[in-house]
Motif scaffolding. Structure first.
Motif, PDB file in Angstrom:
ATOM      1  N   LYS A   1       0.805  -1.223   0.000  1.00  0.00           N
ATOM      2  CA  LYS A   1       0.000   0.000   0.000  1.00  0.00           C
ATOM      3  C   LYS A   1       0.840   1.277   0.000  1.00  0.00           C
ATOM      4  O   LYS A   1       0.570   2.220   0.745  1.00  0.00           O
ATOM      5  N   SER A   2       1.867   1.296  -0.821  1.00  0.00           N
ATOM      6  CA  SER A   2       2.718   2.472  -0.939  1.00  0.00           C
ATOM      7  C   SER A   2       3.330   2.504  -2.331  1.00  0.00           C
ATOM      8  O   SER A   2       3.569   1.462  -2.938  1.00  0.00           O
ATOM      9  N   GLN A   3       3.565   3.721  -2.838  1.00  0.00           N
ATOM     10  CA  GLN A   3       4.193   3.882  -4.150  1.00  0.00           C
ATOM     11  C   GLN A   3       5.683   3.604  -4.093  1.00  0.00           C
ATOM     12  O   GLN A   3       6.268   3.117  -5.040  1.00  0.00           O
ATOM     13  N   LYS A   4       6.296   3.948  -2.951  1.00  0.00           N
ATOM     14  CA  LYS A   4       7.724   3.718  -2.729  1.00  0.00           C
ATOM     15  C   LYS A   4       7.874   2.973  -1.413  1.00  0.00           C
ATOM     16  O   LYS A   4       7.154   3.249  -0.465  1.00  0.00           O
ATOM     17  N   VAL A   5       8.826   2.029  -1.370  1.00  0.00           N
ATOM     18  CA  VAL A   5       9.047   1.273  -0.134  1.00  0.00           C
ATOM     19  C   VAL A   5      10.517   1.318   0.269  1.00  0.00           C
ATOM     20  O   VAL A   5      11.405   1.370  -0.572  1.00  0.00           O
ATOM     21  N   ALA A   6      10.735   1.282   1.577  1.00  0.00           N
ATOM     22  CA  ALA A   6      12.090   1.239   2.127  1.00  0.00           C
ATOM     23  C   ALA A   6      12.608  -0.188   2.049  1.00  0.00           C
ATOM     24  O   ALA A   6      11.860  -1.131   1.753  1.00  0.00           O
ATOM     25  N   ILE A   7      13.869  -0.379   2.362  1.00  0.00           N
ATOM     26  CA  ILE A   7      14.499  -1.690   2.218  1.00  0.00           C
ATOM     27  C   ILE A   7      13.877  -2.737   3.138  1.00  0.00           C
ATOM     28  O   ILE A   7      13.765  -3.904   2.770  1.00  0.00           O
ATOM     29  N   VAL A   8      13.419  -2.339   4.328  1.00  0.00           N
ATOM     30  CA  VAL A   8      12.795  -3.294   5.263  1.00  0.00           C
ATOM     31  C   VAL A   8      11.515  -3.853   4.648  1.00  0.00           C
ATOM     32  O   VAL A   8      11.287  -5.068   4.651  1.00  0.00           O
ATOM     33  N   ASP A   9      10.671  -2.956   4.096  1.00  0.00           N
ATOM     34  CA  ASP A   9       9.440  -3.400   3.448  1.00  0.00           C
ATOM     35  C   ASP A   9       9.734  -4.153   2.155  1.00  0.00           C
ATOM     36  O   ASP A   9       9.003  -5.067   1.782  1.00  0.00           O
ATOM     37  N   TYR A  10      10.801  -3.769   1.480  1.00  0.00           N
ATOM     38  CA  TYR A  10      11.163  -4.450   0.236  1.00  0.00           C
ATOM     39  C   TYR A  10      11.552  -5.904   0.507  1.00  0.00           C
ATOM     40  O   TYR A  10      11.215  -6.797  -0.262  1.00  0.00           O
ATOM     41  N   LYS A  11      12.237  -6.142   1.622  1.00  0.00           N
ATOM     42  CA  LYS A  11      12.584  -7.513   2.001  1.00  0.00           C
ATOM     43  C   LYS A  11      11.330  -8.318   2.305  1.00  0.00           C
ATOM     44  O   LYS A  11      11.246  -9.497   1.965  1.00  0.00           O
TER      45      LYS A  11
END
Length: 195
Positions: free
Chosen positions: A91-101
């Motif tokens: 639910k985001s257009q951009k994600v940080a590395i924690v969410d990307y993992k």
């Protein structure tokens, strides 16, 4: 007689930030793969194409470019549709590395692929770029089609004798505004003739 180096019988393991990277047995670790970590590549691909980005968050578009370059997206097992579905769950257009993992773990679990395998491919794919295309070969066909001396009709008028393009003058019929036409009277002389 030259002595051959012994083949490596165990897998090369590299542990970075809790991720275990494995390399095929019998092959020495490559400089490029061992020099770049998953996190470093994340930052580079997050910045790719966006000069304002700080590299802390990645978009779906850049993620897909990264996965295609790393050959994670193969069009069969994992597709861009799959990555879009699991990325949108965040639910985001951009994600940080924690969410990307978390995204990678969810994708790997649902597609029955090892997360470590995906991360290894993403870490070892190199910097973003334009890969797969070689240099353009100049053939006789290209020479023939680009030889301006053989152009005819209106195309011939677009180039001068040396083959250089004339620009707008070669595409439009510009009127001569130098001032001389039959019946032309200079404004100054016209006003002088009035009594």
């Amino acid at each position: 007689m030259s002595a051959e180096p012994p083949t490596q019988e165990v897998q090369n393991l590299k542990i970075e930030n809790g991720d275990v990277k494995t390399e095929a047995p019998g092959t020495p670790p490559s400089k490029e793969a061992s020099a770049v970590t998953f996190e470093e590549n994340f930052k580079v691909f997050a910045k790719f194409g966006d000069p304002k980005s700080d590299g802390k968050q990645i978009t779906l578009s850049n993620s897909d470019k990264w996965m295609k370059q790393a050959k994670v997206i193969d069009g069969k097992k994992i597709t861009t549709t799959d990555t879009g579905i699991y990325f949108k769950k965040l639910k985001s257009q951009k994600v940080a590395i924690v969410d990307y993992k978390k995204f990678l773990e969810d994708l790997a679990k649902n597609k029955k692929v090892e997360v470590v395998e995906i991360k290894n491919k993403l870490a070892g794919c190199g910097p973003p770029g334009h890969h797969g295309l070689g240099s353009v070969k100049v053939t006789s066909t290209v020479d023939r089609l680009t030889d301006t001396s053989k152009f005819t009709g209106t195309h011939k008028q677009r180039f001068d004798e040396t083959g250089k393009g004339k620009g707008i003058a070669g595409r439009k019929d510009l009127p001569d505004t130098s001032g001389y036409v039959s019946g032309y009277k200079n404004k100054d002389t016209f006003e002088k003739e009035k009594p």
